[in-house]
Design a protein around this motif. Structure first.
Motif, PDB file in Angstrom:
ATOM      1  N   PRO A   8       0.824  -1.229   0.000  1.00 16.79           N
ATOM      2  CA  PRO A   8       0.000   0.000   0.000  1.00 16.79           C
ATOM      3  C   PRO A   8       0.849   1.267   0.000  1.00 16.79           C
ATOM      4  CG  PRO A   8       0.074  -0.953   2.191  1.00 16.79           C
ATOM      5  CD  PRO A   8       0.787  -1.919   1.301  1.00 16.79           C
ATOM      6  N   ASN A   9       0.185   2.383  -0.333  1.00 14.85           N
ATOM      7  CA  ASN A   9       0.773   3.734  -0.235  1.00 14.85           C
ATOM      8  C   ASN A   9       2.031   3.935  -1.078  1.00 14.85           C
ATOM      9  OD1 ASN A   9      -1.225   4.433   1.710  1.00 14.85           O
ATOM     10  ND2 ASN A   9       0.003   3.423   3.291  1.00 14.85           N
ATOM     11  N   GLN A  10       2.082   3.327  -2.245  1.00 18.45           N
ATOM     12  CA  GLN A  10       3.259   3.479  -3.103  1.00 18.45           C
ATOM     13  C   GLN A  10       3.212   4.748  -3.945  1.00 18.45           C
ATOM     14  OE1 GLN A  10       5.353   0.074  -4.883  1.00 18.45           O
ATOM     15  NE2 GLN A  10       3.462  -1.054  -4.615  1.00 18.45           N
ATOM     16  N   GLN A  15       0.919  10.746  -9.436  1.00 19.50           N
ATOM     17  CA  GLN A  15       1.206   9.520 -10.182  1.00 19.50           C
ATOM     18  C   GLN A  15      -0.077   8.858 -10.674  1.00 19.50           C
ATOM     19  OE1 GLN A  15       2.546  10.159  -7.126  1.00 19.50           O
ATOM     20  NE2 GLN A  15       4.689   9.475  -7.030  1.00 19.50           N
ATOM     21  N   ALA A  16      -1.140   8.936  -9.866  1.00 18.89           N
ATOM     22  CA  ALA A  16      -2.413   8.341 -10.268  1.00 18.89           C
ATOM     23  C   ALA A  16      -2.978   9.037 -11.508  1.00 18.89           C
ATOM     24  CB  ALA A  16      -3.413   8.412  -9.116  1.00 18.89           C
ATOM     25  N   ILE A  17      -2.865  10.355 -11.544  1.00 16.55           N
ATOM     26  CA  ILE A  17      -3.337  11.109 -12.716  1.00 16.55           C
ATOM     27  C   ILE A  17      -2.570  10.686 -13.958  1.00 16.55           C
ATOM     28  CG2 ILE A  17      -3.389  13.405 -13.796  1.00 16.55           C
ATOM     29  CD1 ILE A  17      -3.880  14.543 -10.958  1.00 16.55           C
ATOM     30  N   THR A 223      -2.387   2.943  -3.589  1.00 16.39           N
ATOM     31  CA  THR A 223      -2.400   4.398  -3.683  1.00 16.39           C
ATOM     32  C   THR A 223      -2.709   5.049  -2.336  1.00 16.39           C
ATOM     33  OG1 THR A 223      -3.188   4.222  -5.965  1.00 16.39           O
ATOM     34  CG2 THR A 223      -3.455   6.355  -4.880  1.00 16.39           C
ATOM     35  N   ARG A 224      -1.955   6.079  -1.999  1.00 20.35           N
ATOM     36  CA  ARG A 224      -2.237   6.837  -0.784  1.00 20.35           C
ATOM     37  C   ARG A 224      -3.597   7.529  -0.919  1.00 20.35           C
ATOM     38  NH1 ARG A 224       3.074   8.277  -1.590  1.00 20.35           N
ATOM     39  NH2 ARG A 224       2.450  10.319  -2.458  1.00 20.35           N
ATOM     40  N   GLY A 225      -4.403   7.398   0.109  1.00 19.27           N
ATOM     41  CA  GLY A 225      -5.745   7.959   0.021  1.00 19.27           C
ATOM     42  C   GLY A 225      -6.705   7.058  -0.710  1.00 19.27           C
TER      43      GLY A 225
END
Length: 469
Positions: A8-10, A15-17, A223-225
């Motif tokens: 988690p939280n990588q 980065q997600a966008i 992903t964080r969040g």
């Protein structure tokens, strides 16, 4: 529960966008897919791009709405499994994985080889050199995928930012220098003499311009969040992509001449030619460099998302457990990454041995577009079912109306695309029949297998991140 877990939280919002933005590969789209689209949409190419974006934006409403409640490496098939049931989820997985393998082969591998042919036509005289190009880009993709999600998407984020900035800047320069050639006619059917069929046939190649923009949903567990970050990244990436692709599409059309677009796709590399015409040789060289990099970063983003789906299918017990192995140092599902790259190479080589890399890519695009559209149709059909089934508050617009519109538009595009494609003759006609036959086969096989061996798919999509809003 398997012992192999995703870390988690990588990654964060940025980065997600760029997971979705890099997957779409704006510079490579300008170099290849936009040329193919223009071959059918002619002076209405910007309209085809805008329409494709609107269709995909509607499709991704389902992604956004699902991401308010649930998500995970299973992606689309997890949504459907939680809504309609395991058999429908299994069918969706068969459609989606097929589409992604073919996309990797058609765009990421063969598109790369075709672009190099455009840049240096003399390469076409060296027999089978395209196989070397395919192998090089596949190895690069595997290497970054093996090294893990964070370095992969950091690379994609940095390179895509430069790429988009350059495309938009050059688009503005071309439009300004085009002067009186600027016109809103390109956003109408007038250049096509009102022919809707040609526009919808062009959609076969303009819709894939945005394919992959929603793949960030498979990274929710890392992903964080988590879900909050995923849903924000979906709409932000689509806005970025609208600007990144519509601006150069418009600029290339008016820069070359609306009435001249019938010969646009016949140029050796129209994107580079027009960029050099309006921006000098330096602009052409920069576009070549960014396009090569665009293919690489697109493959990395595809690998990042699809390897998670393969991993998830192994975790669910559908694929062998070996694909769930996580690298102890890099936290990557490296067996799934390897499986994806090897499969992509095989799919790329088979049709290209007979027809060459360009025709091979066209054939694969014509096959896989239907699996993509049916996947999105089923996901949109699942949304209101999920909301009602899980006792969420039903929104009549976002949970019912928009999914229904998406399904209707998807059906229309499928119909017109199939009819227009069949009229093109072999090998495209054969490819369309293969694509439709696979969709039907996957549906029949998936339903039958789920009925005869329900225990094999009972847990499909069962691991997810849940959030109540």
């Amino acid at each position: 529960m398997p012992s192999e877990r995703l870390k988690p939280n990588q990654i964060g919002l940025a980065q997600a966008i760029f997971q979705g933005v890099s997957y779409v590969a704006p510079a490579a789209d300008v170099a290849i897919l936009l040329i193919i689209t223009a071959g059918f949409a002619l002076g209405s190419t910007p309209l085809a791009v805008l329409f494709a974006w609107a269709v995909y934006f509607l499709f991704l409403n389902a992604n956004y709405q699902f991401s308010r409640f649930t998500g995970g490496a299973s992606g689309y098939y997890g949504y459907v499994a939680k809504s309609i049931g395991p058999r429908a989820g299994f069918i969706t997985a068969m459609w989606y994985v097929m589409f992604q393998f073919f996309s990797l082969a058609a765009f990421g591998l063969l598109g790369f080889a075709t672009f190099l042919y455009y840049v240096s036509p003399d390469l076409t005289h060296i027999a089978y050199i395209w196989i070397l190009f395919v192998a090089i880009v596949a190895f690069f993709t595997f290497y970054l995928g093996y090294r893990g999600l964070r370095p992969s998407l950091n690379y994609s984020m940095f390179s895509a930012s430069i790429e988009i900035g350059f495309l938009v800047l050059m688009g503005i320069i071309i439009a300004v220098k085009a002067g009186s050639a600027n016109t809103i006619e390109v956003f109408t059917l007038k250049p096509l003499d009102g022919n809707f069929s040609l526009l919808f046939f062009a959609m076969i190649f303009s819709i894939p311009l945005f394919a992959g923009s929603g793949t960030v949903i498979t990274l929710a567990e890392e992903t964080r969040g988590s879900l909050k970050t995923i849903k924000r990244s979906i709409w932000i990436s689509m806005i970025v992509l609208l600007i990144a692709l519509l601006v150069p599409a418009y600029a290339l059309t008016v820069g070359y001449g609306v009435s001249n677009m019938a010969s646009f796709s016949g140029l050796s590399d129209p994107g580079i030619i027009i960029f050099e015409k309006y921006g000098g040789i330096a602009a052409g060289i920069i576009l070549i460099i960014l396009t090569v990099n665009s293919y690489l970063s697109s493959n990395v983003s595809l690998m990042s998302s699809v390897s998670r789906v393969i991993y998830s299918l192994g975790r669910d017990g559908v694929l062998p457990k070996s694909v769930t192995k996580i690298h102890p140092r890099y936290s990557s599902p490296y067996i799934a990454v390897l499986m994806l790259e090897v499969g992509g190479i095989i799919v790329a080589i088979i049709p290209s041995l007979a027809y060459g890399p360009f025709e091979g890519a066209l054939i694969l695009f014509s096959i896989n577009i239907f699996a993509l559209l049916f996947t999105h149709i089923l996901v949109n059909a699942s949304l209101p079912i999920y909301v009602r089934k899980n006792g969420k508050k039903m929104n009549p617009i976002t949970h019912i109306l928009l999914p229904v519109i998406s399904i209707l538009i998807g059906g229309i595009v499928i119909y017109y695309s199939a009819v227009a494609s069949i009229a093109q003759g072999n090998p495209i006609t054969t490819a369309v029949f293969i694509g439709l036959a696979y969709v039907a086969f996957a549906a029949i096989f998936g339903y039958a297998f789920g009925s005869l061996r329900p225990e094999r798919i009972a847990n499909i999509g069962y691991v997810s991140v849940e959030e109540s809003l």
